[in-house]
Structures are given as structure tokens and as C-alpha cells.
Scaffold this active site. Structure first.
Site, PDB file in Angstrom:
ATOM      1  N   GLU A  64      11.169 -13.403  17.130  1.00 22.50           N
ATOM      2  CA  GLU A  64      10.000 -12.608  17.398  1.00 22.50           C
ATOM      3  C   GLU A  64       9.540 -12.115  18.600  1.00 22.50           C
ATOM      4  O   GLU A  64       9.221 -10.848  18.612  1.00 22.50           O
ATOM      5  CB  GLU A  64       8.707 -13.378  16.599  1.00 22.50           C
ATOM      6  CG  GLU A  64       9.058 -13.574  15.391  1.00 22.50           C
ATOM      7  CD  GLU A  64       9.428 -12.745  14.271  1.00 22.50           C
ATOM      8  OE1 GLU A  64       8.720 -11.607  14.496  1.00 22.50           O
ATOM      9  OE2 GLU A  64       9.997 -12.837  13.319  1.00 22.50           O
ATOM     10  N   THR A  71      -4.875   4.390  -6.152  1.00 22.56           N
ATOM     11  CA  THR A  71      -5.436   4.969  -5.109  1.00 22.56           C
ATOM     12  C   THR A  71      -7.039   5.693  -5.570  1.00 22.56           C
ATOM     13  O   THR A  71      -7.810   6.192  -4.988  1.00 22.56           O
ATOM     14  CB  THR A  71      -4.836   6.411  -4.831  1.00 22.56           C
ATOM     15  OG1 THR A  71      -4.404   7.097  -5.971  1.00 22.56           O
ATOM     16  CG2 THR A  71      -3.812   5.909  -3.718  1.00 22.56           C
ATOM     17  N   GLY A  72      -7.254   5.226  -6.860  1.00 21.47           N
ATOM     18  CA  GLY A  72      -8.582   5.339  -7.368  1.00 21.47           C
ATOM     19  C   GLY A  72      -8.504   6.394  -8.600  1.00 21.47           C
ATOM     20  O   GLY A  72      -9.611   7.139  -8.692  1.00 21.47           O
ATOM     21  N   ASP A 107      15.286  -6.596   8.929  1.00 21.67           N
ATOM     22  CA  ASP A 107      15.318  -5.544   9.995  1.00 21.67           C
ATOM     23  C   ASP A 107      16.410  -4.517  10.191  1.00 21.67           C
ATOM     24  O   ASP A 107      15.955  -3.310  10.330  1.00 21.67           O
ATOM     25  CB  ASP A 107      15.358  -6.112  11.382  1.00 21.67           C
ATOM     26  CG  ASP A 107      14.340  -7.447  11.502  1.00 21.67           C
ATOM     27  OD1 ASP A 107      13.244  -7.087  11.088  1.00 21.67           O
ATOM     28  OD2 ASP A 107      14.597  -8.323  12.361  1.00 21.67           O
TER      29      ASP A 107
HETATM   30  P1  ADP Z   1      -5.422   4.242 -10.202  1.00 18.52           P
HETATM   31  O1  ADP Z   1      -5.812   4.699 -11.430  1.00 18.52           O
HETATM   32  O2  ADP Z   1      -5.021   5.250  -9.124  1.00 18.52           O
HETATM   33  O3  ADP Z   1      -4.027   3.177 -10.359  1.00 18.52           O
HETATM   34  P2  ADP Z   1      -7.612   2.466 -10.036  1.00 18.52           P
HETATM   35  O4  ADP Z   1      -8.780   3.514 -10.264  1.00 18.52           O
HETATM   36  O5  ADP Z   1      -7.284   1.878 -11.253  1.00 18.52           O
HETATM   37  O6  ADP Z   1      -6.353   3.138  -9.485  1.00 18.52           O
HETATM   38  O7  ADP Z   1      -8.063   1.734  -8.921  1.00 18.52           O
HETATM   39  C1  ADP Z   1      -7.992   0.374  -8.778  1.00 18.52           C
HETATM   40  C2  ADP Z   1      -9.190  -0.275  -8.203  1.00 18.52           C
HETATM   41  O8  ADP Z   1      -8.970  -0.048  -6.684  1.00 18.52           O
HETATM   42  C3  ADP Z   1     -10.610   0.112  -8.524  1.00 18.52           C
HETATM   43  O9  ADP Z   1     -11.095  -0.341  -9.711  1.00 18.52           O
HETATM   44  C4  ADP Z   1     -11.278  -0.045  -7.107  1.00 18.52           C
HETATM   45  O10 ADP Z   1     -12.093  -1.292  -7.076  1.00 18.52           O
HETATM   46  C5  ADP Z   1     -10.481   0.176  -6.024  1.00 18.52           C
HETATM   47  N1  ADP Z   1     -10.288   1.624  -5.553  1.00 18.52           N
HETATM   48  C6  ADP Z   1      -8.978   2.429  -5.674  1.00 18.52           C
HETATM   49  N2  ADP Z   1      -9.512   3.493  -4.899  1.00 18.52           N
HETATM   50  C7  ADP Z   1     -10.530   3.516  -4.499  1.00 18.52           C
HETATM   51  C8  ADP Z   1     -11.545   4.281  -3.771  1.00 18.52           C
HETATM   52  N3  ADP Z   1     -11.162   5.517  -3.390  1.00 18.52           N
HETATM   53  N4  ADP Z   1     -12.699   3.875  -3.655  1.00 18.52           N
HETATM   54  C9  ADP Z   1     -13.051   2.655  -3.715  1.00 18.52           C
HETATM   55  N5  ADP Z   1     -12.427   1.794  -4.541  1.00 18.52           N
HETATM   56  C10 ADP Z   1     -11.217   2.196  -4.829  1.00 18.52           C
END
Ligand code: ADP
Length: 618
Positions: free
Chosen positions: A425, A207-208, A501
Site C-alpha cells: 500500500e 441515477t434517479g 492492480d
Molecule cells: P433508476 O430508476 O435510475 O435506476 P431510481 O430512481 O430508482 O433509479 O433511484 C433509486 C433511489 O436513489 C431513489 O429512490 C432515490 O432515493 C435515490 N436517488 C437516485 N437519484 C437521485 C437524485 N438525483 N436525487 C435524489 N435521490 C436520488
């Protein structure tokens, strides 16, 4: 990146190793060459040579007689063992042979070399060979206790800022304060505010969280140290603790800076209730707690940690003064997904028809990493099809690749199987179209995919939904069971194609009973709770065995009712089922609007209202 001290140290060590090895080689070679230059004879031959006057000189050592013959013997010296011959001197005197002793060879040096140095070096060499391999396997030095090997990644400028992180507005808001604090910590110190030491980023994988931590460092323009929680815990007890110390030392030297510990649950797991204690982990955790207390936050070191299992973390880690802030980095909503797609599409050439909103709609539940992946897949598809810009089709195909895998063109289904899949389907799709509380059908296909599906029906919600009503859940179960029901209605026989399913329908029905209070029997009693909310979200039952049996019965009741309902709806519309399924066999893929057009046309032709069986209480 850093850590070059280790490299210099290694160079020095290698220099010593190599010079010693060269010395030994020279020593051994010298011995060998000497050996080549001399030839052994028997003592009796030696006495004969004396008698025959063939010897010019004899040198007497402790255990040998070195004999120089009168005739040239090819530059070789003869030698023989010194035997107990009391008349030796007399014999030499009589034959008028020059003789004398010889300074003792540097045997002390030789003894030390052969007795100590060489065995030691061999052992050291073997040791290196053995541990060196182990080192490589474990990715760090067994020999270098406590030293942080290249595991810490340090970046002076992350080059990432908040604009690169989309769809996490609340998280960004909570972190802006930390950025400000790193910028001008004096402002906070002056007023006497206690500065934040750490924040915990909590959320599902991808999730970033890492990206956010980097963005904080990037915004504050401070160095970024990053290490994974699992990198602390190694083979030996005490090593993790030493690494924590080292990490904090380095961070304080570089302050102000951000230290990011990914997957902190690897060391931060709760210490109690764990019978099989792990000393190393506990010690590492204790050291981390001590260091967090010990360092002076006014210098501007902020620790960010990420986890997707906050519930397992030790309470001590979460108390004020340590990771007292919790920043939730959850799955993005519709707008968030669209924003993330926008961020990632920036560097990609796109055609004017690209509609990112519809892609965001098609990807409920996707995280940032998935969305970044979708854009990349789409770009790859465009290249594969020799186009120089990404089109909407590429993006849609990429979504399907992520959901169901790539198309498996080489899987040839028999006509009969194709028909079965098609009816299955269309069964799902028809139930979705004919019941009230369902999401619209987006696509039906019978092209097999690599992730196991022989065909699938994709439904897309019109709006992002945060709540589901009981009616919706019951209808969802009907849709899931619609595939198998169509097989029964059409062929009066059933196949293995409904396993997934069945699994999903059962899970939904069970959660209605155990978690959402949707059955009369249990009213609003909670019977299951979710564990690892940010990972697989597995439900854990907390009720007696007797209650479990009743839950199973209730679940079965829901499923049976939904199954009957699905079969009823399909039987009533068997002509429509036949018509659409046959079209699907021909076309292999039907888009939602084509499908709905056929449904409406049929309804108009037959003046038929759809009969929907009313839900009776569960
Ligand atoms: P986490 O640490 O939560 O597992 P990461 O920060 O390593 O996730 O995210 C992996 C990649 O996914 C990032 O390098 C980016 O490219 C993409 N990504 C994830 N979340 C975002 C976000 N909110 N905005 C933009 N890119 C994101």
C-alpha cells in the site's frame, strides 16, 4: 392501489367450489351411513329365513332384495343380491310375506355425479393445484390471460416533486414542459401544437430515472402508473400484447396521467438481426407501437420509459410521435452529488462538523442511489455507536463501506502478511506522492475489508475531472503498479496481492492504445468501442487478429515502462518507503496529511529532490 375486481371474481368462484365439495361430502356420507345400516346375507340364508318364517317384509329392487326381519336386528336391514329365482314370488306368497317393488333410487343423479361431476371436480382441483403453484412462481395468473394482475402500480399522488430530485437539472428542465402540458393541455391544443406522447429517460442504474418520472407526476398532480418492461413478457405468446392493451385502456380512463415503463429494453429490443426471434416480445412491442400511435395525446396521457441500454432499442420505438424525446439522466457531478446528499440528509440528525462537500469529493462516479445508501449507512453506524447524531466520521466510514466493504475485524493477518500488505500500500501511495500527474493520497489503510481488499490506498482528485491527459494516465498506471513494485524492491519476492492492480493497469494501458489514440503506432485509429455505455461500459474490439497482436504488444510496452519507472522511484526512496511502511504497520491507518508530512520531512532532512523519470513516447 387498485385491481379489486379480480378479488370479487375469485370470491364467487370459491363459493361455487366450496358448495360443490360440501354437496359431494354429504352425498358420500349419506351412502356410507346407509351402508352402515344394512347387512348383507347369502341368498341361501334368505331362503332359510323364509322357511323359518323370520321375515316380515321384502322389497324387490332391480338388483337387490331388501329384507326386514321379524326380530329386531338392531335397526339393521338385511339385503341380498337378486338371483335368477323364478320361484321367488311363489315362496314369498307361501310364507305370506309382504313384498313389493321400490321406486328406482335416484340413480340417474348418482350416475351423473359419480360419472361426470366428481371426476371433473377432481381434475379441476388438481389443475388448480398445479397451475396455482405455477401462477405463484411466475407472479401472475396463467389462467388470467391478458389481465393485468397486480403488476401495475398506480398511485394517485406520488408525493414526490422536483425538489426531491437533485443534481439532474438538465433532465428536470426537459421534463418541466411535460408537467406544463399535463397541467393545461388545452393551451397546447388551442394553438395546434402536437403534444408529446413519450419521453425516454436514459442513464445508468440508480441515477434517479424512476424518481424523476414520479416527480413529473407529482408536480403535475396526476396519477402515476408504473410497470416494468419485463412484466409484459410472460409464458404465453399474446399475453404481453394483451397487457399492453389493458395498460393503455386503464391509463386512458384515468387521464391525465403518467405511465412509466421501467426497463423498456426488455420489450423494446431491436427486432432485426436477431435470428432467434422471440415471438412474444415482438408481439408485445408491436402492440406497444400500435397503442402509442392509437391513443389521443390531447387527453393528457404521457408515457415515460426508462432504459440503460438505449442502443438496443428498436428504431420504430424512437421515431417522432413515440419516444421522440430523450432525456439523459447521467451520473451526477461534484455539485450534483453534494445536492443529492443534501436532499437525503434532510431527515437525518447531523452534527455541526458534517461537511457534505468533502463526501461528494470522495465519491466520484457514485449515483444517487449510492449516495442515499451512504447517508443511511452513516446513520446506522451512528446508532451502532450509541450516538444520536451523524458525524463526519460516520459518513467517511460509510463511503469506505460502499467502496471496499465493511471492516473485517476477525481476519487476522500474520506479521509477515501485514508487512507485505503495508509495503504494497505504501508503494502505491509513495508513487502517487512522488509523481507529478497524480491525485493526492487521502488515506492508506491495512485493515482488511469484506470485499476482499487486505488494505487499500485512497486517492482523491482535488477537482472534478472530465479529461485525462496522456501523462496523467501513464502516472496512474505507475501508481497501480507501485504496490507490486514495492514488494519487489523490499522483499525481492512477489505475492498474489496485485491481481486487481494488474487488471486495472492493463485496461488503462489498452484503452490508451485502442481508444484514445495515444500510441504512435496507431495514431488516431479507433480500435475498440464501448458497448453498454450506461452499464458496465465493456469495450468491444473491432480490428483484425493481426492488429490485436500489435495492440497487445503496445499495451505490454506501456506496462513494462510504467513498472520500471515505479520500481526506480521506489528504489531511490527506499528509506522513505521503509519508514512509512513501518509506521503503517503500527498504526494500521494513515490519513493523507500525516502521510504527506512524513514525505516532506524526509525530503527536508535529506535535501533530496524527487527523481522523476521522464516519459518517453509510447
Ligand atoms: P433508476 O430508476 O435510475 O435506476 P431510481 O430512481 O430508482 O433509479 O433511484 C433509486 C433511489 O436513489 C431513489 O429512490 C432515490 O432515493 C435515490 N436517488 C437516485 N437519484 C437521485 C437524485 N438525483 N436525487 C435524489 N435521490 C436520488
Amino acid at each position: 392501489m387498485f385491481n379489486n375486481k379480480k378479488f370479487n371474481g375469485n370470491k364467487f368462484k370459491y363459493a361455487i367450489y366450496y358448495s360443490l365439495i360440501i354437496a359431494i361430502v354429504i352425498f358420500v356420507l349419506n351412502d356410507y351411513i346407509n351402508g352402515m345400516k344394512s347387512e348383507r346375507i347369502e341368498y341361501s340364508d334368505f331362503v332359510n329365513y323364509i322357511n323359518q318364517n323370520k321375515i316380515s317384509e321384502v322389497q324387490i329392487t332391480k338388483d337387490k332384495l331388501l329384507i326386514t326381519p321379524k326380530e329386531d336386528s338392531g335397526g339393521k336391514i338385511l339385503y341380498t343380491e337378486r338371483v335368477n329365482d323364478p320361484d321367488l314370488i311363489k315362496k314369498l306368497d307361501n310364507a305370506k310375506i309382504k313384498y313389493g317393488g321400490m321406486p328406482e333410487e335416484n340413480s340417474a343423479v348418482k350416475n351423473i355425479l359419480t360419472g361426470w361431476v366428481i371426476p371433473f371436480l377432481i381434475l379441476a382441483f388438481l389443475g388448480r393445484l398445479l397451475f396455482g403453484k405455477l401462477d405463484k412462481k411466475m407472479g401472475s395468473g396463467v389462467m388470467s390471460f391478458g389481465k393485468n394482475t397486480a403488476k401495475i402500480y398506480a398511485e394517485n399522488e406520488t408525493g414526490v416533486n422536483f425538489n426531491d430530485v437533485a443534481g439532474q437539472e438538465e433532465a428536470k428542465e426537459s421534463l418541466i414542459e411535460i408537467v406544463d402540458f399535463l397541467h393545461n393541455s388545452q393551451k397546447y391544443v388551442a394553438i395546434g401544437a402536437r403534444l408529446p406522447k413519450g419521453a425516454l429517460l436514459v442513464g445508468p442504474p440508480g441515477t434517479g430515472k424512476t424518481l424523476l418520472a414520479k416527480a413529473v407526476a407529482g408536480e403535475a398532480k396526476v396519477p402515476f402508473f408504473s410497470i416494468s418492461g419485463s412484466a409484459f413478457v410472460e409464458m404465453f405468446v399474446g399475453m404481453g400484447a394483451a397487457r399492453v392493451r389493458d395498460l393503455f385502456k386503464q391509463a386512458q380512463e384515468k387521464a391525465p396521467c403518467i405511465v412509466f415503463i421501467d426497463e423498456i429494453d426488455a420489450i423494446g429490443k431491436s427486432r432485426d438481426g436477431n435470428m432467434s426471434g422471440n415471438d412474444e416480445r415482438e408481439q408485445t412491442l408491436n402492440q406497444l407501437l400500435a397503442e402509442m400511435d392509437g391513443f389521443d395525446s390531447s387527453k393528457g396521457v404521457v408515457i415515460l420509459a426508462a432504459t440503460n441500454r438505449p442502443e438496443v432499442l428498436d428504431k420504430a420505438l424512437l421515431r417522432p410521435g413515440r419516444f421522440d424525446r430523450r432525456v439523459i439522466v447521467d451520473r451526477p457531478d461534484l455539485k450534483g452529488r453534494e445536492d443529492i446528499l443534501k436532499v437525503h440528509i434532510k431527515g437525518v440528525k447531523i452534527s455541526h462538523n458534517v461537511d457534505l462537500n468533502s463526501i461528494a469529493k470522495a465519491t466520484p462516479g457514485a449515483v444517487g442511489a449510492d449516495l442515499a445508501n451512504i447517508i443511511n449507512e452513516a446513520a446506522l453506524t451512528a446508532v451502532k455507536n450509541r450516538r444520536n447524531e451523524v458525524e463526519q466520521n460516520d459518513l467517511e466510514e460509510a463511503v469506505e463501506v460502499i467502496i471496499a466493504g465493511k471492516e473485517k475485524k476477525d481476519r487476522i493477518l500474520s506479521e509477515k502478511e501485514k508487512m507485505e500488505v503495508s509495503f504494497h500500500e505504501v508503494g502505491h501511495a509513495l508513487i502517487a506522492a512522488l509523481l507529478k500527474h497524480t491525485d493526492p493520497v487521502h488515506k492508506i489503510t491495512i485493515v482488511p475489508r469484506t470485499m476482499g481488499a487486505l488494505g487499500y490506498t485512497m486517492q482523491l482528485p482535488e477537482h472534478e475531472k472530465y479529461l485525462n491527459t496522456k501523462e496523467e494516465m501513464l502516472d496512474q498506471i505507475c501508481v497501480m503498479l507501485g504496490g507490486r513494485s514495492a514488494e519487489e524492491v523490499k522483499f525481492s519476492s512477489i505475492s498474489t496481492g496485485a491481481a486487481n492492480d494488474i487488471e486495472r493497469a492493463t485496461q488503462t494501458a489498452r484503452s490508451m492504445v485502442t481508444m484514445y489514440g495515444m500510441s504512435d503506432k496507431f495514431d488516431m485509429m479507433g480500435l475498440e468501442s464501448i458497448q453498454n455505455r450506461y452499464l458496465d461500459g465493456r469495450p468491444v474490439r473491432n480490428c483484425s487478429a493481426e492488429t490485436s497482436t500489435i495492440i497487445d504488444n503496445e499495451t505490454l510496452k506501456i506496462i513494462k515502462k510504467a513498472h520500471e519507472k515505479a520500481k526506480g522511484v521506489l528504489l531511490d526512496n527506499i528509506d522513505l518507503l521503509n519508514k512509512i511502511a513501518n509506521t503503517l504497520i503500527e498504526k494500521e491507518t494513515l490519513m493523507g496529511d500525516e502521510f504527506m508530512a512524513m514525505v516532506h520531512e524526509y525530503q527536508k532532512e535529506n535535501g533530496k529532490e524527487i527523481t522523476v523519470i521522464e516519459d518517453s513516447d509510447v
